[in-house]
Design a protein around this motif. Structure first.
Motif, PDB file in Angstrom:
ATOM      1  N   ARG A  86       0.854  -1.183   0.000  1.00 23.21           N
ATOM      2  CA  ARG A  86       0.000   0.000   0.000  1.00 23.21           C
ATOM      3  C   ARG A  86       0.892   1.237   0.000  1.00 23.21           C
ATOM      4  N   PHE A 198      -5.803  -5.550  -7.890  1.00 20.65           N
ATOM      5  CA  PHE A 198      -5.362  -4.473  -6.998  1.00 20.65           C
ATOM      6  C   PHE A 198      -3.913  -4.642  -6.541  1.00 20.65           C
ATOM      7  N   GLN A 236       2.786 -16.806  -0.781  1.00 17.51           N
ATOM      8  CA  GLN A 236       1.658 -15.925  -1.105  1.00 17.51           C
ATOM      9  C   GLN A 236       0.413 -16.740  -1.361  1.00 17.51           C
ATOM     10  N   THR A 274      -0.383 -18.035   3.018  1.00 18.53           N
ATOM     11  CA  THR A 274      -1.796 -17.765   2.927  1.00 18.53           C
ATOM     12  C   THR A 274      -2.477 -18.756   1.995  1.00 18.53           C
ATOM     13  N   PRO A 301      -8.234 -15.209   2.895  1.00 17.38           N
ATOM     14  CA  PRO A 301      -8.633 -13.823   2.610  1.00 17.38           C
ATOM     15  C   PRO A 301      -9.823 -13.739   1.651  1.00 17.38           C
ATOM     16  N   GLN A 303     -11.367 -10.626   0.885  1.00 16.40           N
ATOM     17  CA  GLN A 303     -11.188  -9.306   0.246  1.00 16.40           C
ATOM     18  C   GLN A 303     -12.480  -8.515   0.187  1.00 16.40           C
ATOM     19  N   ASP A 341      -8.455 -11.352   5.180  1.00 13.85           N
ATOM     20  CA  ASP A 341      -8.062  -9.984   4.819  1.00 13.85           C
ATOM     21  C   ASP A 341      -9.254  -9.356   4.112  1.00 13.85           C
ATOM     22  N   ARG A 373      -7.909  -0.076   3.773  1.00 10.21           N
ATOM     23  CA  ARG A 373      -8.514   0.789   2.747  1.00 10.21           C
ATOM     24  C   ARG A 373      -7.804   0.503   1.434  1.00 10.21           C
ATOM     25  N   SER A 375      -5.727   0.957  -1.683  1.00  4.62           N
ATOM     26  CA  SER A 375      -4.664   1.907  -2.029  1.00  4.62           C
ATOM     27  C   SER A 375      -4.218   1.576  -3.450  1.00  4.62           C
TER      28      SER A 375
END
Ligand code: SAH
Ligand code: SF4
Ligand code: F3S
Length: 486
Positions: A86, A198, A236, A274, A301, A303, A341, A373, A375
Protein backbone atom coordinates in the motif's frame (compact mmCIF):
# COMPACT_ATOMS: atom_id res chain seq x y z
CA UNK A 1 26.47 9.67 -8.42
CA UNK A 2 25.42 9.31 -12.03
CA UNK A 3 22.91 6.56 -12.57
CA UNK A 4 25.00 5.41 -15.52
CA UNK A 5 27.51 4.17 -12.95
CA UNK A 6 25.00 1.62 -11.76
CA UNK A 7 26.29 -1.89 -11.54
CA UNK A 8 23.75 -4.51 -12.46
CA UNK A 9 25.12 -7.77 -11.15
CA UNK A 10 24.12 -10.64 -13.38
CA UNK A 11 23.82 -13.78 -11.38
CA UNK A 12 23.91 -17.10 -13.07
CA UNK A 13 20.58 -18.68 -12.28
CA UNK A 14 20.79 -21.54 -9.85
CA UNK A 15 18.70 -24.58 -10.54
CA UNK A 16 17.06 -26.18 -7.49
CA UNK A 17 18.10 -29.58 -8.72
CA UNK A 18 21.75 -28.58 -8.34
CA UNK A 19 21.48 -28.63 -4.56
CA UNK A 20 22.73 -31.81 -3.00
CA UNK A 21 23.15 -30.67 0.56
CA UNK A 22 20.79 -28.83 2.86
CA UNK A 23 23.23 -28.31 5.68
CA UNK A 24 22.98 -24.90 7.38
CA UNK A 25 25.20 -22.13 6.14
CA UNK A 26 28.01 -21.81 8.68
CA UNK A 27 28.54 -18.22 9.71
CA UNK A 28 32.33 -17.72 9.87
CA UNK A 29 33.64 -15.76 12.81
CA UNK A 30 36.51 -14.20 10.90
CA UNK A 31 35.81 -10.98 9.03
CA UNK A 32 36.78 -10.73 5.40
CA UNK A 33 37.55 -7.05 5.77
CA UNK A 34 40.80 -5.56 7.05
CA UNK A 35 40.43 -4.42 10.67
CA UNK A 36 37.22 -4.99 12.61
CA UNK A 37 34.30 -6.84 11.02
CA UNK A 38 31.83 -4.74 9.11
CA UNK A 39 28.48 -4.44 10.80
CA UNK A 40 25.05 -4.45 9.18
CA UNK A 41 21.73 -3.25 10.51
CA UNK A 42 18.49 -4.49 8.97
CA UNK A 43 14.95 -3.19 9.42
CA UNK A 44 12.01 -5.06 7.91
CA UNK A 45 8.61 -3.88 6.67
CA UNK A 46 5.68 -5.83 5.23
CA UNK A 47 4.63 -9.45 5.38
CA UNK A 48 5.98 -12.52 7.16
CA UNK A 49 7.72 -13.57 3.95
CA UNK A 50 9.69 -10.36 4.01
CA UNK A 51 10.68 -11.00 7.62
CA UNK A 52 11.83 -14.46 6.61
CA UNK A 53 13.78 -12.91 3.71
CA UNK A 54 15.62 -10.69 6.19
CA UNK A 55 16.70 -13.87 7.98
CA UNK A 56 18.07 -15.16 4.67
CA UNK A 57 19.86 -11.85 4.07
CA UNK A 58 21.38 -12.06 7.56
CA UNK A 59 22.61 -15.55 6.72
CA UNK A 60 24.16 -14.47 3.40
CA UNK A 61 25.98 -11.57 5.06
CA UNK A 62 27.08 -13.54 8.14
CA UNK A 63 28.65 -16.11 5.81
CA UNK A 64 30.77 -13.27 4.41
CA UNK A 65 31.95 -12.19 7.85
CA UNK A 66 29.53 -9.31 8.44
CA UNK A 67 28.20 -8.89 11.95
CA UNK A 68 24.61 -8.07 12.75
CA UNK A 69 24.01 -5.00 14.91
CA UNK A 70 20.69 -3.84 16.32
CA UNK A 71 21.98 -0.26 16.60
CA UNK A 72 21.94 1.61 13.30
CA UNK A 73 24.48 4.14 14.68
CA UNK A 74 27.03 1.32 14.88
CA UNK A 75 26.41 0.01 11.37
CA UNK A 76 28.60 0.18 8.28
CA UNK A 77 25.66 -0.94 6.14
CA UNK A 78 22.06 0.02 6.89
CA UNK A 79 19.49 -2.10 5.07
CA UNK A 80 15.74 -1.51 4.81
CA UNK A 81 13.81 -4.55 3.58
CA UNK A 82 10.75 -2.84 2.20
CA UNK A 83 7.10 -3.38 1.27
CA UNK A 84 5.04 -1.84 -1.55
CA UNK A 85 1.64 -3.33 -0.83
CA UNK A 86 0.00 0.00 0.00
CA UNK A 87 1.15 3.55 -0.54
CA UNK A 88 1.58 4.19 3.18
CA UNK A 89 4.00 1.24 3.43
CA UNK A 90 6.27 3.04 0.96
CA UNK A 91 5.78 6.40 2.68
CA UNK A 92 7.00 4.94 5.97
CA UNK A 93 10.21 3.81 4.28
CA UNK A 94 10.77 7.22 2.68
CA UNK A 95 10.24 8.89 6.07
CA UNK A 96 12.78 6.51 7.60
CA UNK A 97 15.27 7.33 4.83
CA UNK A 98 15.08 11.01 5.67
CA UNK A 99 15.88 10.10 9.30
CA UNK A 100 18.99 8.29 8.06
CA UNK A 101 20.23 11.49 6.41
CA UNK A 102 21.72 12.69 9.70
CA UNK A 103 23.32 9.29 10.18
CA UNK A 104 25.02 9.68 6.84
CA UNK A 105 26.09 13.26 7.64
CA UNK A 106 27.89 12.04 10.77
CA UNK A 107 29.33 9.00 9.06
CA UNK A 108 29.61 9.56 5.30
CA UNK A 109 31.06 6.05 4.83
CA UNK A 110 27.86 4.29 5.90
CA UNK A 111 26.03 2.55 3.05
CA UNK A 112 22.25 2.63 2.79
CA UNK A 113 20.47 -0.16 0.93
CA UNK A 114 16.85 -0.55 -0.11
CA UNK A 115 15.91 -4.21 -0.44
CA UNK A 116 12.68 -6.06 -1.12
CA UNK A 117 9.49 -5.08 -2.88
CA UNK A 118 10.03 -1.31 -3.11
CA UNK A 119 13.47 -1.97 -4.63
CA UNK A 120 11.86 -4.25 -7.20
CA UNK A 121 9.00 -1.87 -7.99
CA UNK A 122 11.04 1.31 -8.35
CA UNK A 123 14.39 -0.13 -9.43
CA UNK A 124 17.10 2.43 -10.33
CA UNK A 125 14.51 5.24 -10.09
CA UNK A 126 15.02 4.98 -6.32
CA UNK A 127 18.58 6.24 -6.74
CA UNK A 128 17.32 9.36 -8.49
CA UNK A 129 14.54 9.97 -5.98
CA UNK A 130 16.48 9.17 -2.79
CA UNK A 131 20.06 10.36 -3.05
CA UNK A 132 20.99 8.78 0.25
CA UNK A 133 20.52 5.28 -1.23
CA UNK A 134 23.63 3.37 -2.37
CA UNK A 135 22.18 -0.10 -3.01
CA UNK A 136 18.92 -1.30 -4.58
CA UNK A 137 18.41 -5.05 -4.32
CA UNK A 138 15.29 -6.99 -5.33
CA UNK A 139 13.92 -10.09 -3.54
CA UNK A 140 15.61 -12.63 -5.82
CA UNK A 141 19.07 -11.01 -5.72
CA UNK A 142 20.14 -11.44 -2.10
CA UNK A 143 22.93 -13.87 -2.92
CA UNK A 144 24.67 -11.02 -4.74
CA UNK A 145 24.50 -8.65 -1.74
CA UNK A 146 28.18 -9.09 -0.72
CA UNK A 147 29.36 -8.21 -4.25
CA UNK A 148 26.94 -5.30 -4.43
CA UNK A 149 28.16 -3.97 -1.08
CA UNK A 150 31.77 -4.27 -2.28
CA UNK A 151 30.79 -2.33 -5.39
CA UNK A 152 29.11 0.39 -3.35
CA UNK A 153 32.15 0.59 -1.06
CA UNK A 154 34.19 1.47 -4.10
CA UNK A 155 31.95 4.49 -4.61
CA UNK A 156 29.55 3.21 -7.25
CA UNK A 157 25.84 2.81 -6.82
CA UNK A 158 24.80 -0.84 -7.06
CA UNK A 159 21.54 -2.29 -8.33
CA UNK A 160 20.37 -5.86 -8.83
CA UNK A 161 16.65 -6.27 -9.37
CA UNK A 162 16.68 -9.34 -11.57
CA UNK A 163 13.79 -11.64 -10.84
CA UNK A 164 14.43 -15.36 -11.09
CA UNK A 165 12.25 -18.29 -12.09
CA UNK A 166 14.20 -20.68 -9.84
CA UNK A 167 15.56 -18.89 -6.80
CA UNK A 168 14.10 -20.24 -3.54
CA UNK A 169 17.19 -19.82 -1.29
CA UNK A 170 16.59 -23.48 -0.46
CA UNK A 171 20.15 -24.13 0.71
CA UNK A 172 20.38 -21.07 2.95
CA UNK A 173 19.64 -21.62 6.58
CA UNK A 174 18.03 -18.42 7.88
CA UNK A 175 19.63 -16.64 10.85
CA UNK A 176 16.63 -16.25 13.17
CA UNK A 177 16.18 -12.56 13.94
CA UNK A 178 14.21 -11.25 16.94
CA UNK A 179 13.29 -14.85 17.60
CA UNK A 180 11.43 -16.07 20.68
CA UNK A 181 13.10 -19.47 20.17
CA UNK A 182 9.69 -21.17 20.03
CA UNK A 183 7.98 -20.15 16.77
CA UNK A 184 9.60 -19.72 13.34
CA UNK A 185 8.73 -19.16 9.69
CA UNK A 186 9.70 -21.44 6.83
CA UNK A 187 9.23 -20.11 3.29
CA UNK A 188 8.04 -22.92 1.04
CA UNK A 189 7.57 -20.95 -2.16
CA UNK A 190 8.14 -17.53 -3.68
CA UNK A 191 6.29 -15.32 -6.11
CA UNK A 192 2.65 -15.31 -7.17
CA UNK A 193 0.99 -16.30 -10.45
CA UNK A 194 -2.38 -14.80 -9.56
CA UNK A 195 -3.14 -11.43 -10.93
CA UNK A 196 -5.53 -9.88 -8.45
CA UNK A 197 -6.23 -6.55 -10.09
CA UNK A 198 -5.36 -4.47 -7.00
CA UNK A 199 -2.11 -6.20 -6.09
CA UNK A 200 1.50 -5.28 -6.66
CA UNK A 201 3.00 -8.57 -5.43
CA UNK A 202 3.20 -10.35 -8.82
CA UNK A 203 5.29 -7.39 -10.04
CA UNK A 204 7.59 -7.29 -7.03
CA UNK A 205 8.00 -11.00 -6.38
CA UNK A 206 7.81 -12.51 -9.84
CA UNK A 207 6.64 -15.93 -10.91
CA UNK A 208 5.62 -18.64 -8.50
CA UNK A 209 8.21 -21.30 -7.68
CA UNK A 210 8.27 -23.98 -5.02
CA UNK A 211 11.13 -24.94 -2.78
CA UNK A 212 12.29 -28.58 -2.74
CA UNK A 213 10.52 -30.53 0.03
CA UNK A 214 13.77 -32.06 1.33
CA UNK A 215 15.11 -28.62 2.28
CA UNK A 216 11.80 -27.67 3.96
CA UNK A 217 11.73 -30.88 5.99
CA UNK A 218 15.35 -30.52 6.96
CA UNK A 219 14.74 -26.96 8.18
CA UNK A 220 11.68 -28.10 10.18
CA UNK A 221 13.73 -30.89 11.82
CA UNK A 222 16.58 -28.54 12.67
CA UNK A 223 14.16 -26.08 14.22
CA UNK A 224 12.54 -28.81 16.32
CA UNK A 225 15.95 -30.09 17.44
CA UNK A 226 16.91 -26.58 18.54
CA UNK A 227 13.83 -26.26 20.72
CA UNK A 228 11.33 -24.60 18.36
CA UNK A 229 7.81 -25.97 18.73
CA UNK A 230 5.88 -24.20 15.97
CA UNK A 231 6.61 -23.52 12.31
CA UNK A 232 4.54 -21.47 9.90
CA UNK A 233 4.86 -22.50 6.25
CA UNK A 234 4.85 -19.34 4.17
CA UNK A 235 3.90 -18.47 0.62
CA UNK A 236 1.66 -15.92 -1.10
CA UNK A 237 -0.54 -18.82 -2.10
CA UNK A 238 0.62 -21.97 -0.30
CA UNK A 239 -2.06 -24.19 -1.81
CA UNK A 240 -0.49 -23.87 -5.23
CA UNK A 241 2.77 -25.33 -3.87
CA UNK A 242 3.87 -27.91 -6.42
CA UNK A 243 7.30 -29.45 -6.64
CA UNK A 244 8.33 -31.84 -9.35
CA UNK A 245 11.33 -34.07 -8.79
CA UNK A 246 13.61 -33.32 -11.74
CA UNK A 247 14.79 -36.96 -11.94
CA UNK A 248 11.61 -38.98 -11.38
CA UNK A 249 9.00 -36.29 -12.25
CA UNK A 250 7.13 -37.28 -9.10
CA UNK A 251 5.05 -34.34 -7.89
CA UNK A 252 4.66 -33.16 -4.30
CA UNK A 253 1.50 -31.11 -3.67
CA UNK A 254 0.84 -28.81 -0.72
CA UNK A 255 -1.33 -31.49 0.93
CA UNK A 256 1.55 -33.99 0.69
CA UNK A 257 4.09 -31.47 1.94
CA UNK A 258 1.86 -30.59 4.89
CA UNK A 259 1.52 -34.27 5.73
CA UNK A 260 5.32 -34.69 5.66
CA UNK A 261 6.05 -31.62 7.77
CA UNK A 262 3.37 -32.59 10.30
CA UNK A 263 5.05 -36.00 10.57
CA UNK A 264 8.40 -34.47 11.65
CA UNK A 265 7.24 -34.64 15.27
CA UNK A 266 3.86 -34.76 16.96
CA UNK A 267 4.96 -31.94 19.28
CA UNK A 268 5.85 -29.60 16.44
CA UNK A 269 2.87 -27.41 15.65
CA UNK A 270 2.31 -26.46 12.03
CA UNK A 271 0.63 -23.34 10.68
CA UNK A 272 0.50 -22.13 7.11
CA UNK A 273 -0.34 -18.91 5.30
CA UNK A 274 -1.80 -17.77 2.93
CA UNK A 275 -4.52 -19.92 1.39
CA UNK A 276 -6.21 -18.53 -1.69
CA UNK A 277 -9.87 -19.60 -1.41
CA UNK A 278 -9.83 -20.89 -4.99
CA UNK A 279 -6.94 -23.27 -4.32
CA UNK A 280 -7.41 -24.86 -0.90
CA UNK A 281 -8.39 -28.49 -1.54
CA UNK A 282 -10.26 -31.22 0.32
CA UNK A 283 -6.92 -33.06 0.41
CA UNK A 284 -5.44 -30.27 2.52
CA UNK A 285 -8.46 -30.30 4.85
CA UNK A 286 -8.20 -34.06 5.15
CA UNK A 287 -4.47 -33.91 6.03
CA UNK A 288 -5.32 -31.31 8.66
CA UNK A 289 -8.00 -33.60 10.10
CA UNK A 290 -5.42 -36.43 10.28
CA UNK A 291 -2.82 -34.42 12.21
CA UNK A 292 -3.82 -32.77 15.48
CA UNK A 293 -0.52 -30.85 15.44
CA UNK A 294 -1.64 -28.89 12.34
CA UNK A 295 -3.26 -25.87 13.93
CA UNK A 296 -6.98 -25.35 13.51
CA UNK A 297 -6.70 -22.03 11.77
CA UNK A 298 -6.96 -21.18 8.09
CA UNK A 299 -6.15 -17.74 6.75
CA UNK A 300 -8.61 -17.42 3.88
CA UNK A 301 -8.63 -13.82 2.61
CA UNK A 302 -12.07 -12.92 1.26
CA UNK A 303 -11.19 -9.31 0.25
CA UNK A 304 -14.87 -8.43 -0.33
CA UNK A 305 -18.30 -9.96 0.27
CA UNK A 306 -19.67 -8.65 -3.01
CA UNK A 307 -19.47 -10.87 -6.09
CA UNK A 308 -19.39 -7.82 -8.36
CA UNK A 309 -16.35 -6.43 -6.52
CA UNK A 310 -14.68 -9.85 -6.40
CA UNK A 311 -15.07 -10.09 -10.15
CA UNK A 312 -13.34 -6.72 -10.68
CA UNK A 313 -10.63 -7.85 -8.26
CA UNK A 314 -10.04 -10.97 -10.43
CA UNK A 315 -10.31 -13.16 -7.36
CA UNK A 316 -11.92 -15.96 -9.47
CA UNK A 317 -14.55 -16.90 -6.85
CA UNK A 318 -17.83 -15.27 -5.93
CA UNK A 319 -19.42 -14.72 -2.54
CA UNK A 320 -21.51 -17.94 -2.63
CA UNK A 321 -18.53 -20.01 -3.67
CA UNK A 322 -16.53 -18.57 -0.75
CA UNK A 323 -19.37 -19.35 1.69
CA UNK A 324 -19.43 -22.95 0.42
CA UNK A 325 -15.67 -23.18 0.98
CA UNK A 326 -16.15 -22.00 4.58
CA UNK A 327 -18.89 -24.66 5.04
CA UNK A 328 -16.55 -27.29 3.64
CA UNK A 329 -13.78 -26.33 6.08
CA UNK A 330 -16.24 -26.66 8.94
CA UNK A 331 -17.43 -30.08 7.73
CA UNK A 332 -13.88 -31.41 7.88
CA UNK A 333 -12.72 -29.40 10.88
CA UNK A 334 -15.60 -28.24 13.06
CA UNK A 335 -13.27 -26.44 15.50
CA UNK A 336 -11.25 -24.64 12.82
CA UNK A 337 -10.81 -20.86 13.12
CA UNK A 338 -10.93 -18.84 9.92
CA UNK A 339 -9.15 -15.52 9.55
CA UNK A 340 -9.23 -13.11 6.64
CA UNK A 341 -8.06 -9.98 4.82
CA UNK A 342 -10.61 -7.38 3.74
CA UNK A 343 -10.18 -4.39 1.44
CA UNK A 344 -12.76 -1.59 1.70
CA UNK A 345 -13.35 1.06 -0.92
CA UNK A 346 -12.11 -0.83 -3.97
CA UNK A 347 -12.91 0.81 -7.32
CA UNK A 348 -16.66 1.11 -7.86
CA UNK A 349 -17.60 -0.30 -4.42
CA UNK A 350 -21.17 0.80 -3.64
CA UNK A 351 -22.94 0.98 -0.26
CA UNK A 352 -24.66 -2.26 -1.22
CA UNK A 353 -21.33 -3.96 -1.98
CA UNK A 354 -20.06 -2.77 1.40
CA UNK A 355 -23.18 -4.13 3.13
CA UNK A 356 -22.47 -7.52 1.51
CA UNK A 357 -18.96 -7.49 3.01
CA UNK A 358 -20.50 -6.91 6.46
CA UNK A 359 -22.94 -9.77 5.76
CA UNK A 360 -20.07 -12.06 4.80
CA UNK A 361 -18.39 -11.19 8.09
CA UNK A 362 -21.61 -12.06 9.95
CA UNK A 363 -21.76 -15.38 8.09
CA UNK A 364 -18.19 -16.47 8.86
CA UNK A 365 -17.62 -14.66 12.18
CA UNK A 366 -13.88 -14.51 11.55
CA UNK A 367 -11.52 -15.22 14.44
CA UNK A 368 -9.15 -12.56 13.13
CA UNK A 369 -9.09 -10.06 10.26
CA UNK A 370 -6.60 -7.71 8.65
CA UNK A 371 -8.59 -4.81 7.24
CA UNK A 372 -7.37 -2.23 4.74
CA UNK A 373 -8.51 0.79 2.75
CA UNK A 374 -7.90 0.25 -0.93
CA UNK A 375 -4.66 1.91 -2.03
CA UNK A 376 -4.09 2.23 -5.75
CA UNK A 377 -0.77 0.73 -6.82
CA UNK A 378 0.85 1.98 -10.03
CA UNK A 379 1.07 -0.55 -12.83
CA UNK A 380 -1.63 -2.91 -11.52
CA UNK A 381 -4.63 -3.78 -13.69
CA UNK A 382 -6.94 -1.78 -11.42
CA UNK A 383 -4.72 1.30 -11.62
CA UNK A 384 -4.72 1.08 -15.40
CA UNK A 385 -8.40 0.33 -15.95
CA UNK A 386 -10.62 1.29 -13.00
CA UNK A 387 -10.95 4.75 -11.46
CA UNK A 388 -10.14 4.89 -7.72
CA UNK A 389 -13.53 6.50 -7.20
CA UNK A 390 -14.53 5.85 -3.59
CA UNK A 391 -13.88 9.12 -1.69
CA UNK A 392 -11.37 8.95 1.16
CA UNK A 393 -13.96 9.83 3.80
CA UNK A 394 -16.20 6.99 2.60
CA UNK A 395 -13.28 4.52 2.65
CA UNK A 396 -12.49 5.58 6.22
CA UNK A 397 -16.09 5.25 7.39
CA UNK A 398 -16.43 1.81 5.79
CA UNK A 399 -13.15 0.68 7.34
CA UNK A 400 -14.40 1.80 10.76
CA UNK A 401 -17.60 -0.21 10.30
CA UNK A 402 -15.67 -3.30 9.28
CA UNK A 403 -13.25 -2.94 12.23
CA UNK A 404 -16.13 -2.42 14.66
CA UNK A 405 -17.94 -5.52 13.46
CA UNK A 406 -14.74 -7.57 13.58
CA UNK A 407 -14.07 -6.46 17.16
CA UNK A 408 -17.59 -7.49 18.13
CA UNK A 409 -17.13 -10.92 16.53
CA UNK A 410 -13.76 -11.45 18.19
CA UNK A 411 -15.21 -10.50 21.58
CA UNK A 412 -18.08 -12.96 21.04
CA UNK A 413 -15.66 -15.69 19.92
CA UNK A 414 -13.43 -15.10 22.94
CA UNK A 415 -16.39 -15.05 25.34
CA UNK A 416 -17.45 -18.46 24.02
CA UNK A 417 -14.11 -19.81 25.24
CA UNK A 418 -14.54 -18.77 28.86
CA UNK A 419 -14.62 -21.80 31.14
CA UNK A 420 -12.90 -24.01 28.54
CA UNK A 421 -9.44 -25.53 28.81
CA UNK A 422 -6.97 -24.69 26.04
CA UNK A 423 -3.77 -26.37 24.89
CA UNK A 424 -1.35 -23.49 24.75
CA UNK A 425 2.18 -23.31 23.42
CA UNK A 426 3.98 -20.83 25.67
CA UNK A 427 5.87 -18.22 23.63
CA UNK A 428 7.31 -16.17 26.51
CA UNK A 429 6.41 -13.36 28.90
CA UNK A 430 3.30 -11.35 28.08
CA UNK A 431 3.81 -7.82 26.80
CA UNK A 432 2.09 -6.32 29.81
CA UNK A 433 3.80 -8.04 32.71
CA UNK A 434 6.86 -10.23 33.35
CA UNK A 435 4.76 -12.20 35.87
CA UNK A 436 2.49 -13.30 33.04
CA UNK A 437 3.16 -15.72 30.21
CA UNK A 438 1.57 -15.59 26.77
CA UNK A 439 0.88 -18.21 24.16
CA UNK A 440 -1.67 -19.29 21.59
CA UNK A 441 -4.16 -22.06 21.29
CA UNK A 442 -4.52 -24.06 18.10
CA UNK A 443 -7.01 -21.49 16.76
CA UNK A 444 -4.33 -18.78 17.11
CA UNK A 445 -6.17 -17.04 19.95
CA UNK A 446 -3.73 -15.33 22.30
CA UNK A 447 -3.98 -16.40 25.97
CA UNK A 448 -2.18 -14.76 28.90
CA UNK A 449 -1.94 -16.25 32.36
CA UNK A 450 -0.01 -15.82 35.62
CA UNK A 451 2.88 -18.22 36.05
CA UNK A 452 5.91 -18.43 38.27
CA UNK A 453 7.62 -21.23 36.36
CA UNK A 454 9.72 -20.93 33.25
CA UNK A 455 7.44 -22.65 30.77
CA UNK A 456 8.58 -21.06 27.51
CA UNK A 457 8.43 -23.56 24.65
CA UNK A 458 6.21 -25.97 26.64
CA UNK A 459 2.65 -27.03 26.00
CA UNK A 460 0.41 -26.23 28.95
CA UNK A 461 -3.28 -26.35 29.72
CA UNK A 462 -4.90 -23.04 30.55
CA UNK A 463 -8.49 -22.46 31.62
CA UNK A 464 -9.93 -19.25 30.13
CA UNK A 465 -11.57 -17.13 32.84
CA UNK A 466 -12.13 -13.77 31.14
CA UNK A 467 -11.28 -11.94 27.92
CA UNK A 468 -11.03 -8.82 25.84
CA UNK A 469 -11.71 -8.81 22.09
CA UNK A 470 -7.98 -9.41 21.47
CA UNK A 471 -6.92 -11.75 24.28
CA UNK A 472 -8.11 -14.55 26.52
CA UNK A 473 -7.07 -14.35 30.15
CA UNK A 474 -6.65 -17.68 31.87
CA UNK A 475 -5.35 -19.68 34.80
CA UNK A 476 -2.73 -22.38 34.45
CA UNK A 477 -3.99 -25.90 35.08
CA UNK A 478 -1.75 -27.88 37.49
CA UNK A 479 0.08 -30.30 35.17
CA UNK A 480 1.75 -29.20 31.95
CA UNK A 481 0.58 -31.43 29.10
CA UNK A 482 3.22 -33.52 27.47
CA UNK A 483 1.50 -34.20 24.19
CA UNK A 484 -0.76 -32.09 22.05
CA UNK A 485 -3.53 -34.66 22.31
CA UNK A 486 -3.47 -35.32 26.03
N1 SAH B 1 -1.25 -13.54 -1.08
C1 SAH B 1 -2.17 -13.12 -0.12
C2 SAH B 1 -2.13 -11.66 0.23
C3 SAH B 1 -0.90 -10.90 0.17
S1 SAH B 1 -1.03 -9.18 0.43
C4 SAH B 1 -3.56 -13.41 -0.64
O1 SAH B 1 -3.79 -13.53 -1.81
O2 SAH B 1 -4.44 -13.45 0.15
C5 SAH B 1 -1.91 -9.08 1.96
C6 SAH B 1 -3.20 -8.34 1.87
O3 SAH B 1 -2.98 -6.97 1.55
C7 SAH B 1 -4.14 -8.81 0.79
O4 SAH B 1 -4.84 -9.96 1.15
C8 SAH B 1 -5.06 -7.62 0.65
O5 SAH B 1 -6.13 -7.68 1.56
C9 SAH B 1 -4.17 -6.45 1.01
N2 SAH B 1 -3.84 -5.65 -0.17
C10 SAH B 1 -3.16 -6.04 -1.27
N3 SAH B 1 -3.10 -5.04 -2.16
C11 SAH B 1 -3.77 -3.99 -1.62
C12 SAH B 1 -4.06 -2.68 -2.07
N4 SAH B 1 -3.69 -2.25 -3.27
N5 SAH B 1 -4.75 -1.86 -1.23
C13 SAH B 1 -5.15 -2.30 -0.02
N6 SAH B 1 -4.90 -3.52 0.44
C14 SAH B 1 -4.22 -4.38 -0.35
FE1 SF4 C 1 -1.63 -10.47 -4.50
FE2 SF4 C 1 -3.62 -11.97 -5.28
FE3 SF4 C 1 -1.13 -12.93 -5.39
FE4 SF4 C 1 -2.31 -12.56 -3.04
S1 SF4 C 1 -2.97 -14.00 -4.62
S2 SF4 C 1 -0.25 -11.97 -3.59
S3 SF4 C 1 -3.56 -10.73 -3.38
S4 SF4 C 1 -1.98 -11.25 -6.59
FE1 F3S D 1 4.73 -6.19 1.01
FE2 F3S D 1 6.17 -7.47 -0.72
FE3 F3S D 1 5.12 -8.76 1.31
S1 F3S D 1 4.72 -5.90 -1.19
S2 F3S D 1 3.25 -7.63 1.69
S3 F3S D 1 6.66 -7.19 1.45
S4 F3S D 1 5.41 -9.54 -0.74
Amino acid sequence: MAVSAIFAAVMSSVSDSAFTSYEPTVAPVAATHIGSPRRFFIETYGCQMNFNDSEIIASVLSAEGFQLTTDCQQADVVLLNTCSIRENAEQRVRARLSEFQSLKRHNPGVLVGILGCMAERLKAKLLEEEHIVDLVVGPDAYRSLPQLIARAESGQKAVNVLLSREETYADISPVRLASNGVTAFISIMRGCNNMCSFCVVPFTRGRERSRPPASILSEARQLFDSGYREVTLLGQNVDSYRWEDPATHAVVTFAQLLDQVASVHSELRIRFSTSHPKDITDDVLSVMADHPNICRNIHLPVQSGSSAVLQRMFRTYDADWYRRKVDRIREYLPDCAISTDIIVGFCGETEDDHRQTLEMMDYVRYHQAFMFRYSERPGTYAARHFPDDVPDAVKSRRLQEVIQLQNAHQLQRNREQIGKIHHVLVEGPSRRSPQQLAGRNSQNQMIVFDARQALKGRYVQVKAVSCTSATLIGTLCPEPTKHLND
